[in-house]
Design an enzyme around this catalytic site. Structure first.
Site, PDB file in Angstrom:
ATOM      1  N   GLU A  31       1.013  -1.025   0.218  1.00 32.62           N
ATOM      2  CA  GLU A  31      -0.048   0.149  -0.050  1.00 32.62           C
ATOM      3  C   GLU A  31       1.010   1.227   0.006  1.00 32.62           C
ATOM      4  O   GLU A  31       1.088   1.942   0.922  1.00 32.62           O
ATOM      5  CB  GLU A  31      -1.577  -0.034   1.388  1.00 32.62           C
ATOM      6  CG  GLU A  31      -2.060  -0.882   1.425  1.00 32.62           C
ATOM      7  CD  GLU A  31      -2.745  -0.642   2.839  1.00 32.62           C
ATOM      8  OE1 GLU A  31      -1.932   0.250   3.682  1.00 32.62           O
ATOM      9  OE2 GLU A  31      -3.638  -1.684   3.071  1.00 32.62           O
ATOM     10  N   GLY A  38       2.251   4.768  -0.697  1.00 34.33           N
ATOM     11  CA  GLY A  38       1.757   6.161  -0.754  1.00 34.33           C
ATOM     12  C   GLY A  38       3.223   6.872  -1.358  1.00 34.33           C
ATOM     13  O   GLY A  38       3.023   7.115  -2.369  1.00 34.33           O
ATOM     14  N   ARG A  39       3.685   7.574  -0.468  1.00 35.68           N
ATOM     15  CA  ARG A  39       4.974   8.854  -0.335  1.00 35.68           C
ATOM     16  C   ARG A  39       5.638   8.488  -1.430  1.00 35.68           C
ATOM     17  O   ARG A  39       6.155   8.623  -2.498  1.00 35.68           O
ATOM     18  CB  ARG A  39       5.260   8.616   0.857  1.00 35.68           C
ATOM     19  CG  ARG A  39       6.583  10.119   0.747  1.00 35.68           C
ATOM     20  CD  ARG A  39       7.124  10.325   1.906  1.00 35.68           C
ATOM     21  NE  ARG A  39       6.894   9.923   3.815  1.00 35.68           N
ATOM     22  CZ  ARG A  39       6.136  11.064   3.729  1.00 35.68           C
ATOM     23  NH1 ARG A  39       5.554  12.139   3.702  1.00 35.68           N
ATOM     24  NH2 ARG A  39       4.919  10.627   5.092  1.00 35.68           N
ATOM     25  N   ARG A  71       3.241  20.269   5.432  1.00 33.04           N
ATOM     26  CA  ARG A  71       4.437  19.697   5.654  1.00 33.04           C
ATOM     27  C   ARG A  71       5.706  20.516   6.921  1.00 33.04           C
ATOM     28  O   ARG A  71       6.308  19.729   7.423  1.00 33.04           O
ATOM     29  CB  ARG A  71       4.903  18.328   4.781  1.00 33.04           C
ATOM     30  CG  ARG A  71       4.206  17.663   4.065  1.00 33.04           C
ATOM     31  CD  ARG A  71       4.646  16.404   3.196  1.00 33.04           C
ATOM     32  NE  ARG A  71       5.441  15.601   4.131  1.00 33.04           N
ATOM     33  CZ  ARG A  71       6.569  15.200   4.080  1.00 33.04           C
ATOM     34  NH1 ARG A  71       7.194  16.696   3.554  1.00 33.04           N
ATOM     35  NH2 ARG A  71       7.358  14.671   5.355  1.00 33.04           N
ATOM     36  N   CYS A 110      -0.572  34.795   8.012  1.00 28.93           N
ATOM     37  CA  CYS A 110      -0.330  35.130   9.239  1.00 28.93           C
ATOM     38  C   CYS A 110      -0.199  34.241  10.184  1.00 28.93           C
ATOM     39  O   CYS A 110      -1.177  34.241  11.233  1.00 28.93           O
ATOM     40  CB  CYS A 110      -1.780  35.941  10.308  1.00 28.93           C
ATOM     41  SG  CYS A 110      -1.757  37.133   8.952  1.00 28.93           S
TER      42      CYS A 110
HETATM   43  C1  LIG Z   1      -1.168   6.226   4.853  1.00 29.59           C
HETATM   44  C2  LIG Z   1      -1.091   5.223   4.041  1.00 29.59           C
HETATM   45  C3  LIG Z   1      -0.438   4.493   3.746  1.00 29.59           C
HETATM   46  C4  LIG Z   1       0.816   4.976   2.763  1.00 29.59           C
HETATM   47  O1  LIG Z   1       0.935   5.535   3.583  1.00 29.59           O
HETATM   48  P1  LIG Z   1       2.793   6.607   2.883  1.00 29.59           P
HETATM   49  O2  LIG Z   1       4.339   6.625   3.646  1.00 29.59           O
HETATM   50  O3  LIG Z   1       2.435   7.190   1.895  1.00 29.59           O
HETATM   51  O4  LIG Z   1       3.598   4.771   2.035  1.00 29.59           O
HETATM   52  C5  LIG Z   1      -0.778   2.858   3.878  1.00 29.59           C
HETATM   53  N1  LIG Z   1      -1.448   1.680   4.105  1.00 29.59           N
HETATM   54  C6  LIG Z   1      -2.153   2.541   5.749  1.00 29.59           C
HETATM   55  C7  LIG Z   1      -3.097   1.995   6.132  1.00 29.59           C
HETATM   56  C8  LIG Z   1      -2.221   4.495   5.547  1.00 29.59           C
HETATM   57  O5  LIG Z   1      -2.927   5.007   6.734  1.00 29.59           O
END
Ligand SMILES: *Cc1c(COP(=O)(O)O)cnc(C)c1O
Length: 428
Positions: free
Chosen positions: A286, A288-289, A325, A355
């Protein structure tokens, strides 16, 4: 100090930054600033780096990528991944709707998150998602009840808290005991027994996610071993697990980070699972980043240079509402002038017009810029636009995707009027 990560999809050509074949200055001219700029090639290459590890030597698939779309949920980005065959990890009914609108397949969606509402469960059951990743017995009971009311069976996985330290920022570590996430390790077997007794839930998997921006493999191997032990005991209890979802969290290089390469990372985990005798499990990633973070940057224009008594400020037209961030995690983003010059450097803090003292994007940077110049805030593709807000009644930035020599506008800049279009005056 200014350190710059090496990037795919973005480069310096004759002293000027480009996204693929397009100079960033051209994007600023055509679309204004602040604007998020993504490279289709960088997105594609990152996805394919995972895919490369996802097949056995005989060509059989051994793992599937489910893009954790909270990192960046623009429809065009989802669509790029959907066309490449990605699944998706969602955390809300809103994200479900986005995946479907972007051409993603419901049967490749896993639904994560600690607080799914009834209406979200209904929407996901009706769409026919692959799996619900559940985090508590009350959530399990609610899903069972909702599924029964619709006359369907909900496919489920339990999110295990493996209690390992991912050695990352405390706000983005999720697999330790004191965390709100997952089911405590010692309670996992009993919770699965409970799930097995529920008439409208079907156990299909197990999952964990230990944190984000993780740059070492060892916490993953520790977590894997803990989860594989659970799979073994579950089997001894007559509960069979079909898929193992090992979460996301692989870090990227913001400047001086040294995460493993994506393919090596994925191969190491998959080979570890096979070596332990669990090669028959379907594995889910899974990320993301690591798919989008270095595939995007935030383009901004310098409004003013404000010399100060103790330090100089470079005031830009992007702010904490565009990129949270730094304010939220004290995160470091490399910041570079779009056109390099040979003028002497000055040390300055790069700040926005909001501000709040927390409204900074970079501290103590060596930059040679003047008012009117453009800067690129690098590595902003993940948790950039998706965390942005309208604080100070600022419209959110435009987003463009560069594909070779073509610039696609993938989200228009928000108009001021749209920001209060849903608000109402009191009656006269
Ligand atoms: C946020 C999240 C991800 C992705 O995390 P990354 O650090 O962006 O790879 C994967 N699984 C779950 C359950 C998340 O909450």
């Amino acid at each position: 100090m200014n350190s710059v990560p090496s990037l795919n999809g973005f480069s310096i050509i004759q002293q000027e930054w480009f996204a693929e074949n397009v100079p960033l200055s051209q994007i600023a001219k055509e679309f204004g600033t602040p604007t998020y700029v993504y490279s289709r090639k960088a997105l594609t290459d990152a996805f394919n780096a995972y895919e490369k590890a996802c097949f056995k030597p005989n060509g059989e698939r051994r793992a599937q990528v489910h893009y954790a779309m909270k990192a960046n949920s623009n429809l065009a980005i989802l669509n790029v991944f959907a066309r490449l065959g990605a699944g998706f990890d969602i955390v809300s009914a809103g994200e479900l709707a986005r995946v479907l609108a972007a051409g993603g397949e419901a049967k490749k969606i896993v639904f994560s998150g600690v607080g799914k509402s009834r209406s979200e469960m209904i929407a996901a059951l009706k769409a026919g998602v692959k799996c619900f990743n559940l985090e508590s017995i009350p959530e399990l009971s609610r899903l069972n009840e909702v599924a029964a009311s619709l006359g369907v069976i909900a496919p489920i996985s339990l999110r295990v808290n493996p209690d390992v330290d991912p050695k990352t920022h405390p706000y983005i570590s999720t697999g330790l005991k004191g965390n709100k996430f997952g089911i405590a390790y010692d309670e996992v077997i009993n919770t699965y027994r409970e799930a097995a007794s529920m008439s409208n839930c079907k156990i299909v998997g197990i999952d964990c996610h230990i944190g984000s921006q993780i740059t070492e493999i060892s916490p993953y191997l520790d977590a894997l071993d803990r989860v594989l032990e659970l799979i073994k005991s579950l089997g001894d209890n007559g509960i069979n697990i079909h898929h193992l979802d090992i979460g996301g969290g692989l870090g990227i290089n913001y400047a001086n980070d040294t995460p493993p390469a994506i393919t090596d990372f994925a191969n190491t985990l998959l080979n570890h699972i096979e070596a332990k005798g669990y090669g028959h499990l379907e594995v889910l990633f899974e990320p993301g980043r690591s798919l989008v973070g270095n595939a995007g940057l935030l383009l901004t224009t310098v409004e003013y240079i404000k010399p100060g008594e103790t330090k100089n400020f470079c005031i830009v037209d992007a702010a904490m509402n565009d990129l949270m961030r730094p304010a939220m995690y004290e995160a470091y983003h490399s910041i570079v002038p779009v056109k390099q010059s040979n003028m002497p450097n000055m040390t300055c803090d790069v700040v926005g017009p909001i501000c709040e003292s927390g409204d900074w994007l970079g501290r103590d940077r060596e930059l040679n810029v003047q008012a009117g110049d453009q800067l690129a805030i690098l590595s902003a593709g993940a948790y950039g636009f998706t965390m942005s807000s309208n604080y100070n009644t600022r419209g959110r930035a435009a987003e463009v995707m560069v594909d070779g020599s073509t610039i696609h506008l993938i989200r228009e800049r928000e108009s001021i009027e749209s920001l209060f279009a849903n608000e109402k005056l009191l009656p006269a």
